[in-house]
Design a protein around this motif. Structure first.
Motif, PDB file in Angstrom:
ATOM      1  N   ILE A   5       0.847  -1.181   0.000  1.00 29.98           N
ATOM      2  CA  ILE A   5       0.000   0.000   0.000  1.00 29.98           C
ATOM      3  C   ILE A   5       0.891   1.242   0.000  1.00 29.98           C
ATOM      4  CG2 ILE A   5      -1.946   1.161   1.086  1.00 29.98           C
ATOM      5  CD1 ILE A   5      -2.474  -1.753   0.283  1.00 29.98           C
ATOM      6  N   THR A   7       0.953   4.889   0.540  1.00 27.26           N
ATOM      7  CA  THR A   7       0.031   5.780   1.235  1.00 27.26           C
ATOM      8  C   THR A   7       0.777   6.818   2.066  1.00 27.26           C
ATOM      9  OG1 THR A   7      -1.654   5.877   2.979  1.00 27.26           O
ATOM     10  CG2 THR A   7      -0.134   4.018   3.052  1.00 27.26           C
ATOM     11  N   PHE A  13      -4.672   2.268   8.454  1.00 24.06           N
ATOM     12  CA  PHE A  13      -4.994   0.843   8.320  1.00 24.06           C
ATOM     13  C   PHE A  13      -4.755   0.042   9.604  1.00 24.06           C
ATOM     14  CE2 PHE A  13      -3.858   2.501   4.185  1.00 24.06           C
ATOM     15  CZ  PHE A  13      -4.787   1.938   3.331  1.00 24.06           C
ATOM     16  N   GLU A  14      -4.197   0.672  10.610  1.00 20.78           N
ATOM     17  CA  GLU A  14      -3.725  -0.068  11.781  1.00 20.78           C
ATOM     18  C   GLU A  14      -4.817  -0.881  12.463  1.00 20.78           C
ATOM     19  OE1 GLU A  14      -1.500   0.776  16.068  1.00 20.78           O
ATOM     20  OE2 GLU A  14      -1.478   2.317  14.502  1.00 20.78           O
ATOM     21  N   LEU A  17      -6.768  -3.727  10.170  1.00 21.64           N
ATOM     22  CA  LEU A  17      -5.953  -4.879   9.793  1.00 21.64           C
ATOM     23  C   LEU A  17      -5.458  -5.681  10.988  1.00 21.64           C
ATOM     24  CD1 LEU A  17      -3.833  -3.514   6.804  1.00 21.64           C
ATOM     25  CD2 LEU A  17      -6.029  -4.718   6.786  1.00 21.64           C
ATOM     26  N   CYS A 110      -2.608   5.033  -3.168  1.00 22.56           N
ATOM     27  CA  CYS A 110      -3.703   5.817  -2.602  1.00 22.56           C
ATOM     28  C   CYS A 110      -3.486   7.301  -2.916  1.00 22.56           C
ATOM     29  CB  CYS A 110      -3.783   5.621  -1.090  1.00 22.56           C
ATOM     30  SG  CYS A 110      -3.983   3.899  -0.579  1.00 22.56           S
ATOM     31  N   GLU A 139      -7.243   5.795   0.708  1.00 23.09           N
ATOM     32  CA  GLU A 139      -7.095   4.737   1.703  1.00 23.09           C
ATOM     33  C   GLU A 139      -8.406   3.993   1.957  1.00 23.09           C
ATOM     34  OE1 GLU A 139      -3.517   7.153   2.103  1.00 23.09           O
ATOM     35  OE2 GLU A 139      -5.637   7.665   1.920  1.00 23.09           O
ATOM     36  N   LEU A 143      -8.732  -0.010   1.561  1.00 21.81           N
ATOM     37  CA  LEU A 143      -9.102  -0.900   2.669  1.00 21.81           C
ATOM     38  C   LEU A 143     -10.253  -1.816   2.254  1.00 21.81           C
ATOM     39  CD1 LEU A 143      -8.786  -1.787   5.590  1.00 21.81           C
ATOM     40  CD2 LEU A 143     -10.304   0.094   6.264  1.00 21.81           C
ATOM     41  N   LEU A 146      -8.720  -4.494   0.124  1.00 19.49           N
ATOM     42  CA  LEU A 146      -8.014  -5.452   0.975  1.00 19.49           C
ATOM     43  C   LEU A 146      -8.988  -6.446   1.597  1.00 19.49           C
ATOM     44  CD1 LEU A 146      -5.469  -3.202   2.899  1.00 19.49           C
ATOM     45  CD2 LEU A 146      -4.881  -5.166   1.502  1.00 19.49           C
ATOM     46  N   ASN A 147     -10.063  -5.917   2.151  1.00 17.99           N
ATOM     47  CA  ASN A 147     -11.057  -6.762   2.809  1.00 17.99           C
ATOM     48  C   ASN A 147     -11.679  -7.742   1.821  1.00 17.99           C
ATOM     49  OD1 ASN A 147     -13.779  -7.533   3.843  1.00 17.99           O
ATOM     50  ND2 ASN A 147     -13.156  -6.292   5.588  1.00 17.99           N
TER      51      ASN A 147
END
Length: 232
Positions: A5, A7, A13-14, A17, A110, A139, A143, A146-147
């Motif tokens: 990523i 970014t 994202f902390e 994820l 991003c 972002e 995300l 990613l999901n």
């Protein structure tokens, strides 16, 4: 599977994820997510990553140099796809996630401000959008991607068979589902679901899928009908 990523805000994202199925998938090495900040590749004393566009206009654009340097610093796996998060891109769909889940590496850039320098497009193989609207940053769609992709990787979802029977997998929305109790505030579970007749249950669910899709997403229903006609 490796995600890179690019970014300006890795901290975004902390929490997502590190919790839920995504957190477990990363902990179990089903997927690895790495962050690269373009600001770390700036060379001026103010670490600027944006500038005014040529020809004038409202807002600032992300400069090409830091983004190119950030992407070029990444390892290159055999099956790699470069993605730019932008409202101008291809809308995210389940078939897109299914395709991307087959890659070894996804590089997600991003954007911020009013977008990125057009030359950044030479770094990517496709542009991807969360929908026909504008957000403050790339972002959020990254995300979502990613999901959607990680949950399709083997081992992420406990009952992988359930992935075959959810919305969009066969071009239709999902059918209604009910856990216990059988009656709640005067609302009862349909008798067919308690009948034990698996053939009748399967037909009821298919009918419900078609009805729900026709009523809520006529665009999807039309595509599904066309696919059925083409398969005959």
């Amino acid at each position: 599977m490796r995600f890179d990523i690019v970014t300006l805000f890795p901290d975004f994202f902390e929490s997502p994820l590190s919790s839920g199925l995504l957190g477990k998938a990363i902990a179990n090495d089903i997927a690895s997510v790495h962050f690269t900040n373009p600001r770390d590749f700036t060379t001026d004393k103010h670490h600027r990553v944006d500038d005014e566009p040529y020809g004038g206009g409202v807002g600032m654009l992300m400069k090409p140099e830091p983004i190119f340097a950030a992407v070029e610093s990444l390892p290159v796996l055999p099956r790699r796809e470069g993605l730019l998060m932008t409202p101008q891109g291809e809308p995210m769909t389940q078939p897109l996630f299914q395709e991307l889940a087959t890659y070894d590496q996804l590089v997600c850039i991003c954007g911020h401000y009013e977008g990125v320098d057009e030359r950044v497009l030479t770094l990517v193989t496709r542009e991807v959008s969360l929908g026909d609207f504008v957000l403050t940053c790339g972002e959020i769609p990254a995300l979502a991607l990613l999901n959607g992709v990680i949950r399709l990787r083997p081992g992420t979802v406990g009952k992988e068979e359930s992935l075959k029977y959810e919305s969009f997998e066969d071009g239709l929305l999902d059918y209604p589902q009910y856990p216990r109790p059988a009656e709640f505030r005067g609302m009862t579970v349909p008798d067919v679901l308690r009948s034990g007749n698996h053939g009748a249950i399967a037909q009821w669910r298919k009918d419900q899928q078609m009805a729900k899709t026709r009523d809520r997403r006529p665009d999807l229903f039309e595509k599904w009908q066309q696919s059925q006609d083409n398969s005959k």
